[in-house]
Design a protein around this motif. Structure first.
Motif, mmCIF file in Angstrom:
data_model
loop_
_atom_site.group_PDB
_atom_site.id
_atom_site.type_symbol
_atom_site.label_atom_id
_atom_site.label_comp_id
_atom_site.label_asym_id
_atom_site.label_seq_id
_atom_site.Cartn_x
_atom_site.Cartn_y
_atom_site.Cartn_z
ATOM 1 N N ARG A 41 -12.777 -0.596 -16.785
ATOM 2 C CA ARG A 41 -12.940 -0.968 -15.374
ATOM 3 C C ARG A 41 -12.942 0.278 -14.502
ATOM 4 O O ARG A 41 -12.054 0.467 -13.656
ATOM 5 N N LEU A 42 -13.920 1.139 -14.726
ATOM 6 C CA LEU A 42 -14.026 2.358 -13.914
ATOM 7 C C LEU A 42 -14.578 2.000 -12.540
ATOM 8 O O LEU A 42 -15.452 1.129 -12.428
ATOM 9 N N HIS A 43 -14.077 2.684 -11.520
ATOM 10 C CA HIS A 43 -14.618 2.474 -10.178
ATOM 11 C C HIS A 43 -16.121 2.790 -10.215
ATOM 12 O O HIS A 43 -16.531 3.797 -10.811
ATOM 13 N N PRO A 44 -16.968 1.935 -9.592
ATOM 14 C CA PRO A 44 -18.419 2.166 -9.656
ATOM 15 C C PRO A 44 -18.831 3.577 -9.240
ATOM 16 O O PRO A 44 -19.804 4.126 -9.761
ATOM 17 N N ARG A 45 -18.075 4.172 -8.321
ATOM 18 C CA ARG A 45 -18.445 5.513 -7.850
ATOM 19 C C ARG A 45 -18.349 6.568 -8.950
ATOM 20 O O ARG A 45 -19.058 7.555 -8.939
ATOM 21 N N ILE A 46 -17.428 6.376 -9.889
ATOM 22 C CA ILE A 46 -17.255 7.401 -10.930
ATOM 23 C C ILE A 46 -17.812 6.955 -12.284
ATOM 24 O O ILE A 46 -17.862 7.751 -13.216
ATOM 25 N N ALA A 47 -18.245 5.700 -12.389
ATOM 26 C CA ALA A 47 -18.759 5.214 -13.684
ATOM 27 C C ALA A 47 -19.939 6.089 -14.119
ATOM 28 O O ALA A 47 -20.798 6.424 -13.306
ATOM 29 N N ALA A 51 5.357 18.891 -3.875
ATOM 30 C CA ALA A 51 5.463 17.495 -4.315
ATOM 31 C C ALA A 51 4.379 17.285 -5.374
ATOM 32 O O ALA A 51 3.270 17.802 -5.238
ATOM 33 N N ASP A 52 4.720 16.563 -6.423
ATOM 34 C CA ASP A 52 3.716 16.251 -7.447
ATOM 35 C C ASP A 52 3.259 14.813 -7.290
ATOM 36 O O ASP A 52 4.084 13.922 -7.050
ATOM 37 N N ILE A 53 1.964 14.605 -7.469
ATOM 38 C CA ILE A 53 1.464 13.240 -7.627
ATOM 39 C C ILE A 53 1.473 12.989 -9.127
ATOM 40 O O ILE A 53 0.871 13.753 -9.892
ATOM 41 N N GLU A 54 2.191 11.968 -9.538
ATOM 42 C CA GLU A 54 2.382 11.740 -10.972
ATOM 43 C C GLU A 54 1.885 10.349 -11.360
ATOM 44 O O GLU A 54 1.932 9.410 -10.561
ATOM 45 N N TYR A 55 1.452 10.248 -12.609
ATOM 46 C CA TYR A 55 0.894 8.995 -13.111
ATOM 47 C C TYR A 55 1.618 8.615 -14.403
ATOM 48 O O TYR A 55 1.928 9.496 -15.220
ATOM 49 N N ALA A 56 1.873 7.326 -14.570
ATOM 50 C CA ALA A 56 2.555 6.864 -15.788
ATOM 51 C C ALA A 56 1.521 6.764 -16.913
ATOM 52 O O ALA A 56 0.999 5.680 -17.203
ATOM 53 N N PHE A 57 1.196 7.915 -17.504
ATOM 54 C CA PHE A 57 0.222 7.931 -18.611
ATOM 55 C C PHE A 57 0.781 7.115 -19.779
ATOM 56 O O PHE A 57 1.978 7.190 -20.081
ATOM 57 N N ARG A 111 -3.956 13.035 -0.375
ATOM 58 C CA ARG A 111 -4.313 13.149 -1.782
ATOM 59 C C ARG A 111 -3.879 11.899 -2.565
ATOM 60 O O ARG A 111 -4.570 11.461 -3.467
ATOM 61 N N MET A 112 -2.745 11.364 -2.193
ATOM 62 C CA MET A 112 -2.286 10.132 -2.846
ATOM 63 C C MET A 112 -3.314 9.014 -2.598
ATOM 64 O O MET A 112 -3.680 8.287 -3.509
ATOM 65 N N GLN A 113 -3.768 8.927 -1.341
ATOM 66 C CA GLN A 113 -4.742 7.892 -0.981
ATOM 67 C C GLN A 113 -6.032 8.034 -1.774
ATOM 68 O O GLN A 113 -6.697 7.065 -2.115
ATOM 69 N N TRP A 114 -6.406 9.282 -2.050
ATOM 70 C CA TRP A 114 -7.678 9.533 -2.769
ATOM 71 C C TRP A 114 -7.649 8.883 -4.151
ATOM 72 O O TRP A 114 -8.609 8.219 -4.551
ATOM 73 N N TYR A 115 -6.547 9.057 -4.873
ATOM 74 C CA TYR A 115 -6.462 8.462 -6.215
ATOM 75 C C TYR A 115 -6.474 6.933 -6.130
ATOM 76 O O TYR A 115 -7.108 6.264 -6.938
ATOM 77 N N LEU A 116 -5.789 6.409 -5.101
ATOM 78 C CA LEU A 116 -5.766 4.953 -4.959
ATOM 79 C C LEU A 116 -7.167 4.433 -4.647
ATOM 80 O O LEU A 116 -7.598 3.412 -5.182
ATOM 81 N N SER A 117 -7.905 5.175 -3.813
ATOM 82 C CA SER A 117 -9.232 4.720 -3.397
ATOM 83 C C SER A 117 -10.200 4.666 -4.576
ATOM 84 O O SER A 117 -11.182 3.944 -4.543
ATOM 85 N N LEU A 118 -9.924 5.427 -5.618
ATOM 86 C CA LEU A 118 -10.822 5.410 -6.778
ATOM 87 C C LEU A 118 -10.257 4.570 -7.924
ATOM 88 O O LEU A 118 -10.718 4.665 -9.059
ATOM 89 N N GLY A 119 -9.242 3.789 -7.626
ATOM 90 C CA GLY A 119 -8.856 2.764 -8.588
ATOM 91 C C GLY A 119 -7.578 2.981 -9.364
ATOM 92 O O GLY A 119 -7.220 2.139 -10.188
ATOM 93 N N LEU A 120 -6.838 4.086 -9.150
ATOM 94 C CA LEU A 120 -5.560 4.195 -9.865
ATOM 95 C C LEU A 120 -4.572 3.196 -9.272
ATOM 96 O O LEU A 120 -4.545 2.986 -8.058
ATOM 97 N N ASP A 121 -3.775 2.614 -10.137
ATOM 98 C CA ASP A 121 -2.847 1.564 -9.739
ATOM 99 C C ASP A 121 -1.624 2.181 -9.049
ATOM 100 O O ASP A 121 -0.951 3.038 -9.632
#
Ligand code: GAP
Length: 537
Positions: free
Chosen positions: A436-442, A321-327, A289-299
């Protein structure tokens, strides 16, 4: 990035609107506009494709203990009320809240933040409900107002270093708390429990007999259909069931744009496995799941995986375990939950199978055993699993990667927002906002632009638009100078612009412009569909 800039862009360009805005809005509810609906749908589709539909059960994914199968479900929002009794939500799904006796407002006990401020002998706890960047100004403004001081008197105030949430303030200090919307001390009640499920009534039965709840998670629909899925398909353990759908929680203080809403969408997988193998699957899903967010462009620098402490674990969980983002709306160094990956053990299947609901009793009536413990009243159905190869019978363990579609959308929007300077047609530097949205989700994959509105260019551009429109969400624009049109597309994250120009009239080639690198290259009109397909996949 300042959050207000993103919020304003979302409204101005049609990503998100406040629900029922013309009536003053409804706190905690958001509508997705024409661009937002495309963005969120693309995120949900990417998740469904990557996790469920596109999963290849013949190939062992990297890091997985073995091959596995995936299927999907779409369950109802209102379910038998006993589901929530057995899941634990009826008795345990609550937050602590405090009410303000003066403003009549209600707050979540663990979310009201503030800090101690002293003037002379008197020390007060000043609460604030504001974005991270404005916190200090807001504490000062409120403290000055309370002590009846002017801005020039600010040196009379001394501050404790750290911010605290209200639940960390000792009960004996609560009379010194300045609640968020008033200018007097000690107006908050003691904390009380508040169940987060929305209640409704089904059919003509208006009393408690017809009481039901809007689901607070999609997960339970999967558990109660476990037997149906096993009996109606050929899936064998290990396998996962995926579901995307609305969930509802009557959050006490919805805040931070869509981050904490009262109506939101979840993307959940319940992954059923042999108890002996569950630690390995837990490990696998956390990484996957962590890889999924990275693959779509999260830093990766703004993402982290955080293991829950023992006290933090939900009633059902033996590891989360939580996947967390620095919003960007959070204070420096703080992270917000994007997704939880929980090891739920056999809690849910066991709970739904134990006991037997007495049809003469009201479903939610609390029954107790002789020693006063709550008595489980499940469906009485056997939800164990028999492995037909080994003949082993067991109640499967469950690993649950549970993501929020709205939180993911918000994280991708925050990540995408950039401002830079670019030269215009006359070489003058112009500021631009670029998503700069990933083209797949733009939301829009390409814009087709005739350089000028004459010489047959619009006709050729429309021909390209029609060919692309059959496969992609594309946009045709012939209004204003081309530089301006590029900037309008950059601002909504369109990754490619296709321009028909004078050379097109001679050799039927067009330019493609890349939103991020600003590189331009020429391709044949006939290759546009293939080129865009390879760029956005
Ligand atoms: N079935 C497990 C479960 O529901 P959760 O951590 O309560 O676990 C899972 O929720 C995800 O749902 C969260 O990580 C978050 O992305 C999303 N979510 C939960 N409450 C939300 C809310 N009030 N607004 C928006 N998203 C929410």
């Amino acid at each position: 990035m300042q959050m207000e800039k993103l919020v304003s862009l979302c409204k101005r360009r049609g990503f998100m609107f406040q629900s029922s805005e013309i009536y003053g809005g409804l706190n905690g509810f958001w509508d997705y506009g024409p661009l937002g609906v495309e963005l969120k749908r693309n995120i949900k589709d990417a998740w469904w494709r990557d996790m469920c539909q596109g999963h290849n059960e013949l190939v062992q994914p990297e890091g997985a203990p073995s091959t596995y199968e995936m299927v999907g479900l779409d369950c109802t929002i209102i379910m038998h009320p006993q589901v929530w009794k057995c899941s634990g939500h009826y008795d345990l799904f609550h937050d602590f809240m405090v009410d303000c006796k003066v403003s009549k407002k209600r707050y979540r006990f663990d979310q009201v933040r503030g800090k101690w401020v002293a003037r002379g002998e008197q020390k007060i706890f000043v609460t604030i409900m504001t974005d991270a960047e404005l916190e200090h100004e807001e504490v000062t403004r409120r403290a000055l107002k309370f002590f009846n001081l002017r801005n020039k008197d600010v040196a009379q105030l001394t501050y404790d270093e750290s911010y605290l949430t209200l639940d960390k303030v000792a009960a004996s200090d609560r009379p010194s708390v300045l609640a968020p919307d008033v200018n007097e001390l000690g107006t908050l009640t003691d904390p009380r429990e508040f169940n987060l499920m929305f209640k409704t009534y089904v059919g003509a039965l208006s009393g408690e007999e017809g009481a039901a709840f809007l689901r607070p998670e999609t997960a339970q629909g999967i558990f109660v259909n476990f037997k149906n899925v096993v009996d109606s398909t050929r899936v064998r353990i290990p396998f996962g069931v995926a579901q995307v759908g609305k969930s509802f929680r009557n959050e006490i203080t919805p805040r931070n744009f869509t981050f904490r809403s009262r109506e939101f969408e979840q993307m959940e997988i319940e992954f059923f496995c042999n108890p002996n193998e569950s630690p390995k699957w837990y490990e696998y899903w956390r990484n996957r799941r962590m890889q999924w967010y990275l693959s779509l462009g999260l830093d990766g620098e703004r993402l982290r995986l955080r293991e829950h402490d023992q006290e933090e674990l939900s009633h059902y969980s033996c590891g989360t375990a939580d996947i967390e983002y620095a919003f960007p709306f959070l204070p420096e160094g703080e992270y917000g939950e994007l997704e939880g990956i929980a090891h739920r053990g056999d809690f849910d299947l066991r709970s739904h199978s134990e006991g037997k609901l007495d049809p003469k009793k009201r479903p939610l009536e609390l029954e107790r055993t002789e020693d006063g413990q709550p008595r489980h009243r499940g469906s009485g159905k056997d939800l164990s699993y028999r492995d037909d190869l080994t003949n082993e019978r067991f109640i499967p363990h469950v690993i649950e990667p549970s993501a929020g579609a709205d939180r993911a959308t918000l994280a991708f929007l925050c990540q995408a927002y950039h401002e830079d300077l670019q030269p215009d047609e006359d070489g003058k530097m112009q500021s631009r906002i670029v998503m700069r949205l990933h083209p797949r989700i733009a939301p829009i994959k390409a814009a087709i632009l005739p350089l000028v509105k004459k010489d047959g260019m619009p006709e050729i551009a429309k021909e390209i638009y029609t060919a692309l429109k059959q496969r992609f969400n594309v946009f045709y624009d012939e209004k204003a100078a081309v530089g301006r049109r590029y900037r309008r597309q950059d601002e909504i994250g369109t990754p490619y612009c296709i321009t028909v120009d004078t050379q097109t009239l001679q050799d039927r080639t067009v330019t493609i412009r890349d939103r991020d690198t600003l590189k331009q290259w020429r391709i044949k009109i006939e290759d546009c569909v293939r080129e865009i397909a390879s760029l956005v996949s």
